[in-house]
Motif scaffolding. Sequence first.
Motif, PDB file in Angstrom:
ATOM      1  N   GLU A   1       8.131   7.871  -0.364  1.00 31.71           N
ATOM      2  CA  GLU A   1       8.340   6.876  -1.410  1.00 31.71           C
ATOM      3  C   GLU A   1       8.639   5.501  -0.817  1.00 31.71           C
ATOM      4  N   LYS A   2       7.757   5.041   0.033  1.00 29.08           N
ATOM      5  CA  LYS A   2       7.862   3.714   0.631  1.00 29.08           C
ATOM      6  C   LYS A   2       6.522   3.017   0.489  1.00 29.08           C
TER       7      LYS A   2
ATOM      8  N   ASP B   1      -4.953   0.172   7.717  1.00 26.68           N
ATOM      9  CA  ASP B   1      -4.266   1.212   8.477  1.00 26.68           C
ATOM     10  C   ASP B   1      -4.628   2.571   7.879  1.00 26.68           C
ATOM     11  N   GLU B   2      -5.082   3.493   8.715  1.00 28.55           N
ATOM     12  CA  GLU B   2      -5.497   4.808   8.216  1.00 28.55           C
ATOM     13  C   GLU B   2      -4.334   5.662   7.723  1.00 28.55           C
ATOM     14  N   LYS B   3      -3.091   5.238   7.979  1.00 23.98           N
ATOM     15  CA  LYS B   3      -1.917   5.968   7.476  1.00 23.98           C
ATOM     16  C   LYS B   3      -1.581   5.560   6.041  1.00 23.98           C
ATOM     17  N   LEU B   4      -2.376   4.628   5.492  1.00 25.47           N
ATOM     18  CA  LEU B   4      -2.170   4.150   4.126  1.00 25.47           C
ATOM     19  C   LEU B   4      -3.370   4.536   3.273  1.00 25.47           C
TER      20      LEU B   4
ATOM     21  N   ARG C   1       0.823  -1.208   0.000  1.00 23.79           N
ATOM     22  CA  ARG C   1       0.000   0.000   0.000  1.00 23.79           C
ATOM     23  C   ARG C   1       0.859   1.261   0.000  1.00 23.79           C
ATOM     24  N   LEU C   2       0.260   2.337  -0.481  1.00 24.06           N
ATOM     25  CA  LEU C   2       0.909   3.640  -0.504  1.00 24.06           C
ATOM     26  C   LEU C   2       0.662   4.374   0.805  1.00 24.06           C
TER      27      LEU C   2
END
Length: 177
Positions: free
Chosen positions: A54-55, A85-88, A47-48
């Motif tokens: 850029e990971k 995950d809400e960070k993705l 996932r982005l």
Amino acid sequence: MLKKFFAVLCVVLMTLLTAACTQENTPVVPDKPAVTQTEKHTVTVYRLPADGTEKLYAEKVTVEGDSNEQPLLALEALINTKPQDEKLVNAFPQGLKIRSLTVDKGVAVVDLSKEIYNIEAGSYTEMMLTQAMTNTLTEFPNIKEVTFLIEGKKEASIKGHIDLLDAFERDTTMIAK
């Protein structure tokens, strides 16, 4: 001689008619289609991040289907599901379909629908989406490289930033530790 032939022919026909009339008439029931058992599999998709770094972040996803379809199921999960995950984020455009996925001699060929052109313009998104698909598919040991088609055709790029003419390989430097 001709009379003998007709006599034998009549006997054969009478025998066939008698046999046909005395057979039990059992209805022919078509076979029920085989019920395919859907199995649950845990696959890894990449996932982005929402912060634009850029990971790519690995996420375990449960998919259902035949075990030989796991690469396709993983790719569909990557494209069509929301990250846990809400960070993705899922940056794939709505309506994007995998038209086909074939694997031959370690090379996966992914045919994407035209909706891929609806991604946000920019080299970051184009690079991250192609690498997310590539790293997801190369999780499977029989896939070493990935090539992309759009609507069945080899295209130079999605939005002019990333070269789609060459095959992509797994890029572990993009995977967050």
